[in-house]
Design a protein around this motif. Structure first.
Motif, PDB file in Angstrom:
ATOM      1  N   PRO B 144      93.975  89.145  51.063  1.00  0.00           N
ATOM      2  CA  PRO B 144      94.813  90.348  51.150  1.00  0.00           C
ATOM      3  C   PRO B 144      95.853  90.254  52.267  1.00  0.00           C
ATOM      4  CG  PRO B 144      92.564  90.790  51.915  1.00  0.00           C
ATOM      5  CD  PRO B 144      92.564  89.393  51.376  1.00  0.00           C
ATOM      6  N   LEU B 145      97.034  90.801  52.019  1.00  0.00           N
ATOM      7  CA  LEU B 145      98.057  90.915  53.059  1.00  0.00           C
ATOM      8  C   LEU B 145      97.835  92.254  53.770  1.00  0.00           C
ATOM      9  CD1 LEU B 145     101.247  89.718  51.113  1.00  0.00           C
ATOM     10  CD2 LEU B 145      99.785  88.394  52.636  1.00  0.00           C
ATOM     11  N   SER B 146      98.232  92.314  55.024  1.00  0.00           N
ATOM     12  CA  SER B 146      98.075  93.578  55.757  1.00  0.00           C
ATOM     13  C   SER B 146      99.084  94.591  55.225  1.00  0.00           C
ATOM     14  CB  SER B 146      98.295  93.350  57.252  1.00  0.00           C
ATOM     15  OG  SER B 146      99.667  93.105  57.500  1.00  0.00           O
ATOM     16  N   GLU B 147      98.840  95.854  55.527  1.00  0.00           N
ATOM     17  CA  GLU B 147      99.775  96.922  55.128  1.00  0.00           C
ATOM     18  C   GLU B 147     101.188  96.615  55.631  1.00  0.00           C
ATOM     19  OE1 GLU B 147      99.725 100.072  53.473  1.00  0.00           O
ATOM     20  OE2 GLU B 147      98.037  99.015  52.561  1.00  0.00           O
ATOM     21  N   ARG B 148     101.247  96.138  56.897  1.00  0.00           N
ATOM     22  CA  ARG B 148     102.556  95.840  57.492  1.00  0.00           C
ATOM     23  C   ARG B 148     103.281  94.757  56.711  1.00  0.00           C
ATOM     24  NH1 ARG B 148     104.291  95.886  62.979  1.00  0.00           N
ATOM     25  NH2 ARG B 148     102.627  97.385  63.119  1.00  0.00           N
ATOM     26  N   MET B 149     102.530  93.698  56.360  1.00  0.00           N
ATOM     27  CA  MET B 149     103.158  92.597  55.625  1.00  0.00           C
ATOM     28  C   MET B 149     103.691  93.079  54.280  1.00  0.00           C
ATOM     29  SD  MET B 149     100.378  89.596  56.249  1.00  0.00           S
ATOM     30  CE  MET B 149      99.694  89.247  57.846  1.00  0.00           C
ATOM     31  N   LEU B 150     102.885  93.887  53.587  1.00  0.00           N
ATOM     32  CA  LEU B 150     103.323  94.411  52.286  1.00  0.00           C
ATOM     33  C   LEU B 150     104.555  95.300  52.454  1.00  0.00           C
ATOM     34  CD1 LEU B 150      99.852  95.182  50.665  1.00  0.00           C
ATOM     35  CD2 LEU B 150     101.523  93.499  49.861  1.00  0.00           C
ATOM     36  N   GLU B 151     104.565  96.058  53.535  1.00  0.00           N
ATOM     37  CA  GLU B 151     105.702  96.942  53.786  1.00  0.00           C
ATOM     38  C   GLU B 151     106.979  96.127  54.025  1.00  0.00           C
ATOM     39  OE1 GLU B 151     105.014  99.601  57.040  1.00  0.00           O
ATOM     40  OE2 GLU B 151     106.859 100.723  56.678  1.00  0.00           O
ATOM     41  N   ILE B 152     106.844  95.048  54.824  1.00  0.00           N
ATOM     42  CA  ILE B 152     108.014  94.201  55.110  1.00  0.00           C
ATOM     43  C   ILE B 152     108.536  93.580  53.806  1.00  0.00           C
ATOM     44  CG2 ILE B 152     108.743  92.033  56.215  1.00  0.00           C
ATOM     45  CD1 ILE B 152     106.873  92.819  58.590  1.00  0.00           C
ATOM     46  N   ILE B 153     107.629  93.048  52.990  1.00  0.00           N
ATOM     47  CA  ILE B 153     108.071  92.431  51.736  1.00  0.00           C
ATOM     48  C   ILE B 153     108.682  93.486  50.812  1.00  0.00           C
ATOM     49  CG2 ILE B 153     107.358  91.160  49.665  1.00  0.00           C
ATOM     50  CD1 ILE B 153     105.332  89.686  51.238  1.00  0.00           C
ATOM     51  N   SER B 154     108.032  94.634  50.715  1.00  0.00           N
ATOM     52  CA  SER B 154     108.516  95.647  49.769  1.00  0.00           C
ATOM     53  C   SER B 154     109.893  96.176  50.166  1.00  0.00           C
ATOM     54  CB  SER B 154     107.514  96.795  49.642  1.00  0.00           C
ATOM     55  OG  SER B 154     107.532  97.574  50.815  1.00  0.00           O
ATOM     56  N   MET B 155     110.190  96.150  51.453  1.00  0.00           N
ATOM     57  CA  MET B 155     111.497  96.634  51.904  1.00  0.00           C
ATOM     58  C   MET B 155     112.582  95.580  51.755  1.00  0.00           C
ATOM     59  SD  MET B 155     110.581  98.887  55.234  1.00  0.00           S
ATOM     60  CE  MET B 155     112.261  99.463  55.399  1.00  0.00           C
ATOM     61  N   GLY B 156     112.175  94.366  51.399  1.00  0.00           N
ATOM     62  CA  GLY B 156     113.163  93.303  51.221  1.00  0.00           C
ATOM     63  C   GLY B 156     113.281  92.397  52.428  1.00  0.00           C
ATOM     64  N   GLY B 157     112.309  92.468  53.324  1.00  0.00           N
ATOM     65  CA  GLY B 157     112.298  91.542  54.453  1.00  0.00           C
ATOM     66  C   GLY B 157     112.324  92.256  55.795  1.00  0.00           C
ATOM     67  N   LEU B 158     112.296  91.472  56.857  1.00  0.00           N
ATOM     68  CA  LEU B 158     112.208  92.060  58.206  1.00  0.00           C
ATOM     69  C   LEU B 158     113.494  92.790  58.606  1.00  0.00           C
ATOM     70  CD1 LEU B 158     110.137  92.198  60.584  1.00  0.00           C
ATOM     71  CD2 LEU B 158     111.479  90.404  61.663  1.00  0.00           C
ATOM     72  N   LEU B 159     114.660  92.305  58.132  1.00  0.00           N
ATOM     73  CA  LEU B 159     115.909  92.954  58.543  1.00  0.00           C
ATOM     74  C   LEU B 159     115.971  94.418  58.115  1.00  0.00           C
ATOM     75  CD1 LEU B 159     118.934  90.503  58.382  1.00  0.00           C
ATOM     76  CD2 LEU B 159     117.475  91.172  60.266  1.00  0.00           C
TER      77      LEU B 159
END
Lengths: 404, 171
Positions: B144-159
């Motif tokens: 499993p990815l952490s909530e934060r990781m999923l959030e970063i990916i779902s938003m289109g990346g760290l930027l």
């Protein structure tokens, strides 16, 4: 509470945390990539410019016009942002930071995989890529997963011919290239007290070669003495009933001279297994083994001798270079026929100052011998400074135990 | 809370310990022209790989992306048209770099797969299905990815994630 990583990060292994970072640094290579991302972010308002360091070391002085142009852009940006800046010739980023820009207990992030080196000072130091670093410039903080730790209990002291690098190669081969992935290495036990900061940095530097997030020593009187020369306060650190995922007892007296053979850092054998392998180049330097003590040890072997193979020496920093000059170490190198190149990464990354050619065989005190890294279709071995120096004299891979 | 599309694509299989020097060699790094990295991707590993990457899912062994922190490795994979990366394990700096670029990542310690097998994967469920030529399928559950990781990916990346954080701080 627990391991040194847990103490510094203030949370238990396995938890995700946000932490402000005490210092963050990039080099000329990752710096320009970070600036690219930063520009895409809109490029306004670095959160804490006084905690940002930009250190030119990878291609210094610039080896092509394109590189020079990129470096000019980054240099101008640093001045504008009032970052700490070390230009070409100042030295390798990890060594520059080690010279007064680190303190025990700090959290330090570098845009270079060998940022783990600074764990030698009891700091939590690890590497990231350009986008993470641009995020750090913007926010001054980032997320971490607090790592589990692997414990190395050190006993005794190194015997003839062996040194910290041989122990580093030993632990990489014991753990494998992914044996410490997502984890930290901790070096503890009474054997630590006899290790200088230079030796400790050689050991923490290679944590990443086993996949480790960082390598750590607890700050002690050795750290304190080193820190005093830079006027940095040093609070001693202690293990607090740490729980390790794996533990190793290492008797330093049992470590023998080792080689990593092409093209894996964890393919490690005693030096004598490859004795008499013909060499085209020996390279002494890098963030693993280019410090003053390393150069002094090489010079003691090379003094009064003549190398019989192309031998390139790169001091890790300007300060290292000056110390070596004052001690006559550089004279010994020049008299022996070695080539001195400016402080920096030099040949390590295969872009300048000693790139190997097709079919050539090199021996290097660096930390990576990946295929083609130091030259296309070349192969090279990794060793200690002592092994490199005796091999430079003989022109073939030579076991220090045979000649010292 | 996260909405991700299911990804389906043919596998391009790679071995263990693929380091970032092999993904993109140091001699191509010093430029701002990202296309250069995509053009020379995996050049020192296998010169035929480049032509097969567009629209594929990379399925690698353990310790994918080890070595140098160079983000150009993850950028080149994205620019070459790779849809997702499945690996037995990832090197952590590469993992963060790829996550920051919103490349879908699946860590599956026991995956087996052959070139050309059809991979179906979903960040929403973490399920990775391998279907071979004979239509045999095997389904794995990714770490499993952490909530934060999923959030970063779902938003289109760290930027985009940072832009959001900065706009919150400005309020």
């Amino acid at each position: 509470m627990g391991t040194l990583s847990e103490q510094i990060l203030g949370a238990e292994a396995g938890t995700y945390i946000d932490r402000q970072v005490d210092r963050m640094y990039v080099h000329d290579g990752t710096g320009i990539q970070t600036k690219l991302v930063w520009d895409r972010l809109g490029g306004k308002g670095v959160k804490a410019p006084y905690r940002v360091y930009v250190i030119f070391d990878h291609n210094t002085p610039a080896n092509t016009s394109e590189v020079a142009t990129l470096q000019r852009e980054l240099r101008n940006f640093c001045k504008q942002q009032q970052f700490h800046f070390s230009d070409a010739g100042g030295g390798i980023c990890h060594q520059y930071m080690a010279e007064g820009h680190v303190a025990p207990g700090e959290i330090i992030v570098g845009a270079d995989s060998h940022s783990c080196t600074l764990g030698a000072f009891g700091a939590f130091a690890t590497g990231v890529g350009a986008t993470d670093m641009a995020g750090l410039w913007a926010l001054g903080e980032t997320w971490f997963r607090v790592p589990e730790s692997i414990g190395f209990h050190l006993h005794g002291s190194f015997s003839r011919g062996a040194e910290a690098k041989d122990l580093a190669l030993w632990y990489v081969s014991t753990l494998g290239m992914d044996g410490a992935t997502y984890q930290a290495l901790e070096f503890v036990g009474e054997g630590c007290a006899g290790l200088s900061m230079t030796e400790r940095m050689t050991l923490t530097n290679m944590a990443i070669e086993a996949g480790g997030k960082t390598g750590l020593f607890y700050a002690d009187h050795v750290t304190e003495t080193y820190m005093a020369q830079y006027g940095t306060h040093c609070k001693h650190q202690q293990p607090q009933d740490p729980i390790y995922t794996r533990e190793f007892d290492v008797v330093l007296d049992d470590i023998v001279p080792l080689l990593a053979v092409p093209h894996r850092v964890d393919s490690v054998v005693p030096v004598h297994k490859y004795a008499d392998t013909e060499l085209d180049q020996v390279f002494i330097g890098t963030c693993t083994n280019g410090r003053y003590e390393d150069l002094l040890r090489a010079a003691e072997i090379l003094k009064g001798e003549t190398v019989s193979v192309r031998t390139i020496i790169a001091p890790a920093s300007r300060r290292t270079y000056q110390q070596a000059l004052q001690a006559g170490v550089i004279d010994s190198f020049i008299d022996a026929g070695c080539i001195l190149v400016p402080p920096g990464c030099a040949a390590c990354l295969g872009t300048h100052q000693g790139v190997l050619g097709k079919g050539e065989v090199g021996l290097s005190t660096a930390n990576r011998n990946f295929k083609n890294r130091m030259g296309v279709d070349a192969s090279y071995f990794l060793s200690s400074v002592t092994t490199a120096a005796v091999s430079a004299i003989c022109g073939v891979i030579t076991d220090p135990l045979e000649v010292l | 809370m996260h909405v991700f599309n299911t990804i389906q694509a043919p596998a391009v299989c790679l071995g263990d310990d693929i380091d970032t020097d092999l993904i993109i060699a140091g001699r191509y790094l010093r430029t701002k022209d990202a296309q250069i990295w995509a053009d020379h991707i995996f050049e020192d590993l296998d010169t035929t790989l480049h032509a097969r990457l567009n629209g594929c899912i990379i399925v690698a062994g353990k310790n994918f992306g080890c070595g140098s922190s160079r983000e150009q490795a993850a950028v080149s994979i994205q620019l070459a048209g790779v849809q997702a990366i499945v690996a037995r394990s990832f090197s952590r700096i590469f993992f963060r770099n790829a996550l920051n670029l919103a490349i879908p990542l699946f860590e599956v310690p026991d995956i087996t797969c052959h070139d050309g097998d059809t991979i179906t994967c979903s960040l929403e469920t973490g399920k990775v299905t391998v279907q071979d030529e004979s239509k045999n399928t095997m389904t794995y559950q990714a770490q499993p990815l952490s909530e934060r990781m999923l959030e970063i990916i779902s938003m289109g990346g760290l930027l985009p994630y940072i832009e959001k954080r900065m706009s919150f701080k400005a309020l």
